[in-house]
Design a protein around this motif. Sequence first.
Motif, PDB file in Angstrom:
ATOM      1  N   VAL A 167     -19.969   9.505  11.331  1.00 58.97           N
ATOM      2  CA  VAL A 167     -18.533   9.592  11.548  1.00 58.97           C
ATOM      3  C   VAL A 167     -18.264   9.598  13.046  1.00 58.97           C
ATOM      4  O   VAL A 167     -18.912  10.307  13.801  1.00 58.97           O
ATOM      5  CB  VAL A 167     -17.953  10.870  10.912  1.00 58.97           C
ATOM      6  N   ASN A 168     -17.324   8.783  13.461  1.00 57.06           N
ATOM      7  CA  ASN A 168     -16.953   8.699  14.864  1.00 57.06           C
ATOM      8  C   ASN A 168     -15.437   8.653  14.936  1.00 57.06           C
ATOM      9  O   ASN A 168     -14.797   7.942  14.164  1.00 57.06           O
ATOM     10  CB  ASN A 168     -17.567   7.430  15.480  1.00 57.06           C
ATOM     11  N   LEU A 169     -14.856   9.403  15.862  1.00 55.73           N
ATOM     12  CA  LEU A 169     -13.405   9.415  15.981  1.00 55.73           C
ATOM     13  C   LEU A 169     -12.846   8.024  16.262  1.00 55.73           C
ATOM     14  O   LEU A 169     -11.684   7.740  15.990  1.00 55.73           O
ATOM     15  CB  LEU A 169     -12.967  10.383  17.086  1.00 55.73           C
ATOM     16  N   PHE A 170     -13.692   7.119  16.796  1.00 53.34           N
ATOM     17  CA  PHE A 170     -13.256   5.755  17.071  1.00 53.34           C
ATOM     18  C   PHE A 170     -12.800   5.050  15.793  1.00 53.34           C
ATOM     19  O   PHE A 170     -11.935   4.189  15.825  1.00 53.34           O
ATOM     20  CB  PHE A 170     -14.397   4.965  17.716  1.00 53.34           C
ATOM     21  N   TYR A 171     -13.352   5.452  14.671  1.00 53.80           N
ATOM     22  CA  TYR A 171     -13.092   4.722  13.444  1.00 53.80           C
ATOM     23  C   TYR A 171     -11.647   4.839  12.969  1.00 53.80           C
ATOM     24  O   TYR A 171     -11.215   4.063  12.129  1.00 53.80           O
ATOM     25  CB  TYR A 171     -14.052   5.168  12.336  1.00 53.80           C
ATOM     26  N   HIS A 229       0.813  -1.221   0.000  1.00 52.04           N
ATOM     27  CA  HIS A 229       0.000   0.000   0.000  1.00 52.04           C
ATOM     28  C   HIS A 229       0.845   1.269   0.000  1.00 52.04           C
ATOM     29  O   HIS A 229       1.937   1.301   0.578  1.00 52.04           O
ATOM     30  CB  HIS A 229      -0.939  -0.008   1.213  1.00 52.04           C
ATOM     31  N   THR A 230       0.318   2.310  -0.647  1.00 53.17           N
ATOM     32  CA  THR A 230       1.042   3.578  -0.763  1.00 53.17           C
ATOM     33  C   THR A 230       0.966   4.361   0.541  1.00 53.17           C
ATOM     34  O   THR A 230       0.025   4.226   1.322  1.00 53.17           O
ATOM     35  CB  THR A 230       0.464   4.437  -1.894  1.00 53.17           C
ATOM     36  N   ASP A 231       1.950   5.232   0.751  1.00 51.87           N
ATOM     37  CA  ASP A 231       1.960   6.074   1.943  1.00 51.87           C
ATOM     38  C   ASP A 231       0.749   6.998   1.983  1.00 51.87           C
ATOM     39  O   ASP A 231       0.154   7.218   3.045  1.00 51.87           O
ATOM     40  CB  ASP A 231       3.240   6.913   1.992  1.00 51.87           C
ATOM     41  N   GLU A 232       0.399   7.555   0.835  1.00 47.37           N
ATOM     42  CA  GLU A 232      -0.757   8.458   0.779  1.00 47.37           C
ATOM     43  C   GLU A 232      -2.031   7.736   1.209  1.00 47.37           C
ATOM     44  O   GLU A 232      -2.850   8.275   1.964  1.00 47.37           O
ATOM     45  CB  GLU A 232      -0.924   9.018  -0.633  1.00 47.37           C
ATOM     46  N   TYR A 233      -2.204   6.522   0.730  1.00 45.38           N
ATOM     47  CA  TYR A 233      -3.392   5.750   1.105  1.00 45.38           C
ATOM     48  C   TYR A 233      -3.392   5.414   2.598  1.00 45.38           C
ATOM     49  O   TYR A 233      -4.428   5.523   3.268  1.00 45.38           O
ATOM     50  CB  TYR A 233      -3.455   4.466   0.278  1.00 45.38           C
ATOM     51  N   LEU A 234      -2.257   5.032   3.149  1.00 48.10           N
ATOM     52  CA  LEU A 234      -2.187   4.705   4.571  1.00 48.10           C
ATOM     53  C   LEU A 234      -2.503   5.920   5.438  1.00 48.10           C
ATOM     54  O   LEU A 234      -3.108   5.788   6.513  1.00 48.10           O
ATOM     55  CB  LEU A 234      -0.814   4.132   4.921  1.00 48.10           C
ATOM     56  N   ARG A 235      -2.140   7.107   4.964  1.00 45.09           N
ATOM     57  CA  ARG A 235      -2.516   8.331   5.691  1.00 45.09           C
ATOM     58  C   ARG A 235      -4.032   8.528   5.653  1.00 45.09           C
ATOM     59  O   ARG A 235      -4.641   8.938   6.648  1.00 45.09           O
ATOM     60  CB  ARG A 235      -1.805   9.544   5.085  1.00 45.09           C
ATOM     61  N   LYS A 236      -4.656   8.223   4.531  1.00 45.40           N
ATOM     62  CA  LYS A 236      -6.110   8.348   4.423  1.00 45.40           C
ATOM     63  C   LYS A 236      -6.825   7.436   5.422  1.00 45.40           C
ATOM     64  O   LYS A 236      -7.879   7.784   5.969  1.00 45.40           O
ATOM     65  CB  LYS A 236      -6.563   7.986   3.005  1.00 45.40           C
ATOM     66  N   LEU A 237      -6.255   6.249   5.653  1.00 46.63           N
ATOM     67  CA  LEU A 237      -6.895   5.299   6.551  1.00 46.63           C
ATOM     68  C   LEU A 237      -6.921   5.782   8.001  1.00 46.63           C
ATOM     69  O   LEU A 237      -7.635   5.213   8.830  1.00 46.63           O
ATOM     70  CB  LEU A 237      -6.182   3.945   6.482  1.00 46.63           C
ATOM     71  N   GLN A 238      -6.175   6.810   8.302  1.00 50.63           N
ATOM     72  CA  GLN A 238      -6.188   7.370   9.647  1.00 50.63           C
ATOM     73  C   GLN A 238      -7.174   8.532   9.767  1.00 50.63           C
ATOM     74  O   GLN A 238      -7.271   9.163  10.812  1.00 50.63           O
ATOM     75  CB  GLN A 238      -4.773   7.805  10.026  1.00 50.63           C
ATOM     76  N   ASN A 239      -7.929   8.764   8.706  1.00 43.10           N
ATOM     77  CA  ASN A 239      -8.940   9.817   8.680  1.00 43.10           C
ATOM     78  C   ASN A 239     -10.318   9.193   8.925  1.00 43.10           C
ATOM     79  O   ASN A 239     -10.804   8.410   8.112  1.00 43.10           O
ATOM     80  CB  ASN A 239      -8.918  10.510   7.313  1.00 43.10           C
ATOM     81  N   PRO A 240     -10.981   9.526  10.063  1.00 37.32           N
ATOM     82  CA  PRO A 240     -12.283   8.920  10.384  1.00 37.32           C
ATOM     83  C   PRO A 240     -13.339   9.123   9.297  1.00 37.32           C
ATOM     84  O   PRO A 240     -14.158   8.239   9.051  1.00 37.32           O
ATOM     85  CB  PRO A 240     -12.693   9.618  11.687  1.00 37.32           C
ATOM     86  N   GLN A 241     -13.306  10.284   8.632  1.00 38.89           N
ATOM     87  CA  GLN A 241     -14.286  10.548   7.573  1.00 38.89           C
ATOM     88  C   GLN A 241     -14.092   9.586   6.406  1.00 38.89           C
ATOM     89  O   GLN A 241     -15.054   9.028   5.877  1.00 38.89           O
ATOM     90  CB  GLN A 241     -14.153  11.991   7.078  1.00 38.89           C
ATOM     91  N   TYR A 242     -12.851   9.367   6.015  1.00 39.49           N
ATOM     92  CA  TYR A 242     -12.555   8.458   4.915  1.00 39.49           C
ATOM     93  C   TYR A 242     -12.986   7.031   5.266  1.00 39.49           C
ATOM     94  O   TYR A 242     -13.646   6.357   4.472  1.00 39.49           O
ATOM     95  CB  TYR A 242     -11.061   8.495   4.590  1.00 39.49           C
ATOM     96  N   VAL A 243     -12.620   6.579   6.453  1.00 44.97           N
ATOM     97  CA  VAL A 243     -12.976   5.216   6.881  1.00 44.97           C
ATOM     98  C   VAL A 243     -14.489   5.056   6.956  1.00 44.97           C
ATOM     99  O   VAL A 243     -15.050   4.041   6.527  1.00 44.97           O
ATOM    100  CB  VAL A 243     -12.322   4.887   8.238  1.00 44.97           C
ATOM    101  N   SER A 244     -15.170   6.074   7.479  1.00 41.59           N
ATOM    102  CA  SER A 244     -16.627   6.023   7.582  1.00 41.59           C
ATOM    103  C   SER A 244     -17.274   5.879   6.211  1.00 41.59           C
ATOM    104  O   SER A 244     -18.204   5.089   6.019  1.00 41.59           O
ATOM    105  CB  SER A 244     -17.138   7.283   8.274  1.00 41.59           C
TER     106      SER A 244
END
Length: 311
Positions: free
Chosen positions: A94-98, A71-86
Amino acid sequence: MKILNLLRKEYARVVYSSDYIYGLPSVGDHQTFDIMRFKKIRDKLVEEKLLTRKNILRPYLCKYEELRLVHTDEYLRKLQNPQYVSNILKLDAVNLFYESILEYYRAVTGGTLLATAYALKNNLPTFNLGGGYHHAHPDKAEGFCLVNDIAIAIEKFRQLQRAERFMVIDLDYHQGNGTLLYFKDDADVFTFSMHGDTWVEIDRPHNLDILLPHACDDATYMTILERELPPVLEAFNPQVVFYVAGSDVYEKDAIGDMKLTRQGILERNLFVYRLVRDRRIPLIVLAGGGYGKDSWEVYYDFIAYCLKNKR
């Protein structure tokens, strides 16, 4: 009885972590996913004295450098964004838990890596109670799959020079398009897939992609599997096999439309298991998809049999 249990020959191993229960939230479009599925399997195996807690292989969280193998670094950064994961998981809110959901995928991927290491070292079939997230791409999530644990395991152990030829036998209801696309130009990875839906069309020599008929039953499924898989396995002659043993082909599955019975899926799983084991090829088994309150029982049946029987 305790002495007999101690002396009982080991025919398979199981990988599981308590981190697995922090899986996908059972809200929104994911309400059919039983987040306790993996724990139910573990608990039943222990209850039936087929497994002791101390004999469970416990994985570490997959390291970020291991995630970066695919996986790319840019994508891994996105996975730490609750909005993106939601948005990816189609959650209601959206929940910060995500942002911690990535830890769940790291745990399960760590489980696939541990299962692979153990299978290669000991040549015992090794079951991860999770895993098989075959829709994930290097730069995006798809189909509720955020991290492609199969591709990461292949890349890691190829880098370690533990094996050169890898085969993915994917019998999940859904085509493993992420894995297929990732290895589309790789002659050392063969993907064999039988599924009820097609996400991508690829014409390549190291892939066999079979679309099954609507409402496929036990007899039809096994006829196709018994005809198509053995010659492919024989010709490619892999050094490692990853088997995605999806239970979403079950007639009681909440999402799929196939008509395989519980006994029929056990027959399917044992056919693959024996075919691979007869050739003494290290086998890593991943849970894949399965939705609804009964899905855990299908994977349990397979593991329970293999813990008790060499064949």
